[in-house]
Design a protein around this motif. Structure first.
Motif, short mmCIF file in Angstrom:
data_model
loop_
_atom_site.label_atom_id
_atom_site.label_comp_id
_atom_site.label_asym_id
_atom_site.label_seq_id
_atom_site.Cartn_x
_atom_site.Cartn_y
_atom_site.Cartn_z
N TRP A 179 0.82 -1.22 0.00
CA TRP A 179 0.00 0.00 0.00
C TRP A 179 0.85 1.27 0.00
O TRP A 179 0.33 2.36 -0.13
N LYS A 180 2.13 1.12 0.24
CA LYS A 180 3.04 2.29 0.33
C LYS A 180 2.49 3.29 1.35
O LYS A 180 1.90 2.87 2.34
N MET A 181 2.63 4.59 1.12
CA MET A 181 2.17 5.58 2.11
C MET A 181 0.76 6.04 1.74
O MET A 181 0.54 7.20 1.38
N GLY B 194 14.16 -3.70 0.97
CA GLY B 194 14.94 -3.31 -0.19
C GLY B 194 14.11 -2.82 -1.37
O GLY B 194 14.56 -2.89 -2.52
N HIS B 195 12.92 -2.31 -1.08
CA HIS B 195 12.12 -1.77 -2.19
C HIS B 195 12.90 -0.65 -2.88
O HIS B 195 13.64 0.09 -2.22
N SER B 196 12.71 -0.50 -4.16
CA SER B 196 13.51 0.49 -4.91
C SER B 196 13.29 1.91 -4.38
O SER B 196 14.18 2.75 -4.44
N TYR C 132 10.93 -9.43 -8.04
CA TYR C 132 11.61 -8.74 -9.14
C TYR C 132 10.73 -7.57 -9.57
O TYR C 132 9.61 -7.76 -10.04
N GLU C 133 11.24 -6.37 -9.36
CA GLU C 133 10.49 -5.17 -9.70
C GLU C 133 11.36 -4.25 -10.55
O GLU C 133 12.16 -3.48 -10.00
N PRO C 134 11.22 -4.33 -11.87
CA PRO C 134 11.97 -3.39 -12.70
C PRO C 134 11.54 -1.97 -12.34
O PRO C 134 10.34 -1.66 -12.35
N ILE D 128 7.54 0.47 -12.15
CA ILE D 128 6.81 0.73 -10.91
C ILE D 128 6.03 2.02 -11.00
O ILE D 128 6.61 3.09 -11.17
N GLY D 129 4.72 1.90 -10.88
CA GLY D 129 3.85 3.07 -10.85
C GLY D 129 3.81 3.85 -12.15
O GLY D 129 3.32 4.98 -12.20
N THR D 130 4.32 3.27 -13.22
CA THR D 130 4.41 4.00 -14.49
C THR D 130 3.37 3.53 -15.50
O THR D 130 3.19 4.16 -16.53
N GLY E 278 5.43 -4.31 -10.59
CA GLY E 278 5.62 -3.21 -11.53
C GLY E 278 4.42 -3.13 -12.45
O GLY E 278 4.35 -3.84 -13.45
N SER E 279 3.44 -2.29 -12.01
CA SER E 279 2.22 -2.09 -12.79
C SER E 279 1.46 -3.38 -13.09
O SER E 279 0.88 -3.53 -14.16
N MET E 280 1.49 -4.33 -12.14
CA MET E 280 0.63 -5.50 -12.32
C MET E 280 -0.80 -5.08 -12.06
O MET E 280 -1.08 -4.34 -11.12
P1 PGA Z 1 2.96 -0.63 -8.79
O1 PGA Z 1 4.00 -0.79 -7.56
O2 PGA Z 1 2.14 -1.89 -8.83
O3 PGA Z 1 2.17 0.59 -8.45
O4 PGA Z 1 3.77 -0.47 -10.03
C1 PGA Z 1 4.62 -2.01 -7.28
C2 PGA Z 1 5.59 -1.84 -6.13
O5 PGA Z 1 6.26 -0.80 -6.06
O6 PGA Z 1 5.70 -2.73 -5.27
#
Ligand code: PGA
Length: 255
Positions: free
Chosen positions: A10-12, A94-96, A166-168, A172-174, A212-214
């Motif tokens: 959920w992040k922040m 270790g999230h990016s 594995y999160e390219p 992420i969020g793009t 990554g944008s799943m």
């Molecule tokens: P996202 O984020 O699904 O919004 O791309 C994935 C993550 O950062 O864990």
């Protein structure tokens, strides 16, 4: 057979009350099934209400970070023991975003992976390359360094419960997703690294999630890949409709 793990990062986002509503909507769909594992990772402030919401269900709880020391003068930090006390079973490490905005190094992440395994908190160790690194052909090298660094000095016998994501970074969020083939290639490479560094048995049992944008539209294709064992989902985990749809895609593939 590795069971799919669908984890929501959920992040922040979401206060404790908003989080409790989302938990209830997810538990109503995923709480009783047993074919896939589901884990929700709210911000720290949402853990207590989320713990109440998942109680008695098959949905588990994770945190997004912690400090490797058990207690002490670390203002603003939270320990593994405190997370266990709030019924967390997992922790994202270790999230990016932590690597980039909080300057976390592989060595520091490694300390946390060690502490989490010692504390019965399953680490979800995130690795992945930036767009620049991919375009210059460094993907495998970057991922290798992060996997080897994150798991340094960890023995096969200590790695029970380890999860890799594995999160390219460019995905992420793009809205840009790695194609299933691109993701599979890196996942297979990560499994190979686990086999070299730990053991073949660990490599075979360790779940490697894609992140990554799943979203519901691409989840099934990604999850159908041989070495993709689940998802770490950011944006699409904040709405019950999209997160539940991803869980349902995993259930369908698992049956
Ligand atoms: P996202 O984020 O699904 O919004 O791309 C994935 C993550 O950062 O864990």
């Amino acid at each position: 057979m590795r069971k799919f793990l669908i984890a929501g990062n959920w992040k922040m986002n979401l206060n404790a009350d908003e989080g409790a509503d989302l938990v209830a909507d997810i538990v109503s769909v995923a709480g009783k099934q047993t074919s896939v594992n589901v884990c929700l990772c709210p911000p720290f402030t949402g853990l207590e209400s989320a713990a109440k919401g998942v109680e008695g269900s098959n949905v588990s709880l994770g945190a997004q970070n912690f400090h490797p020391e058990p207690s002490g003068a670390y203002t603003g930090e939270i320990s593994a023991g405190m997370l266990r006390h709030l019924y967390c079973s997992h922790v994202i490490l270790g999230h990016s975003e932590r690597r980039e905005y909080f300057s976390e190094t592989d060595a520091f992440i490694n300390q946390k992976v060690k502490t989490s395994l010692e504390s019965a908190l399953k680490p979800i160790l995130c690795v992945g390359e930036t767009l620049e690194q991919r375009e210059s052909g460094q993907t495998n090298e970057v991922v290798r360094k992060q996997v080897q660094g994150g798991l340094a000095e960890i023995m096969a016998s200590q790695s029970e419960g380890l999860v890799i994501a594995y999160e390219p970074v460019w995905a992420i969020g793009t809205g840009k997703t790695a194609t299933p083939e691109m993701a599979q290639e890196v996942h297979a490479e990560i499994r190979n690294l686990l086999s070299q560094q730990l053991s073949e048995e660990v490599a075979n049992r360790t779940r490697i999630l894609y992140g990554g944008s799943m979203k519901p539209e691409n989840a099934k294709e990604l999850l159908a890949q041989e070495d993709i064992d689940g998802g770490l989902i950011g944006g699409a985990s904040l709405k019950a409709s999209s997160f539940n749809a991803i869980i349902e895609a995993a259930i369908e593939l698992a049956s």
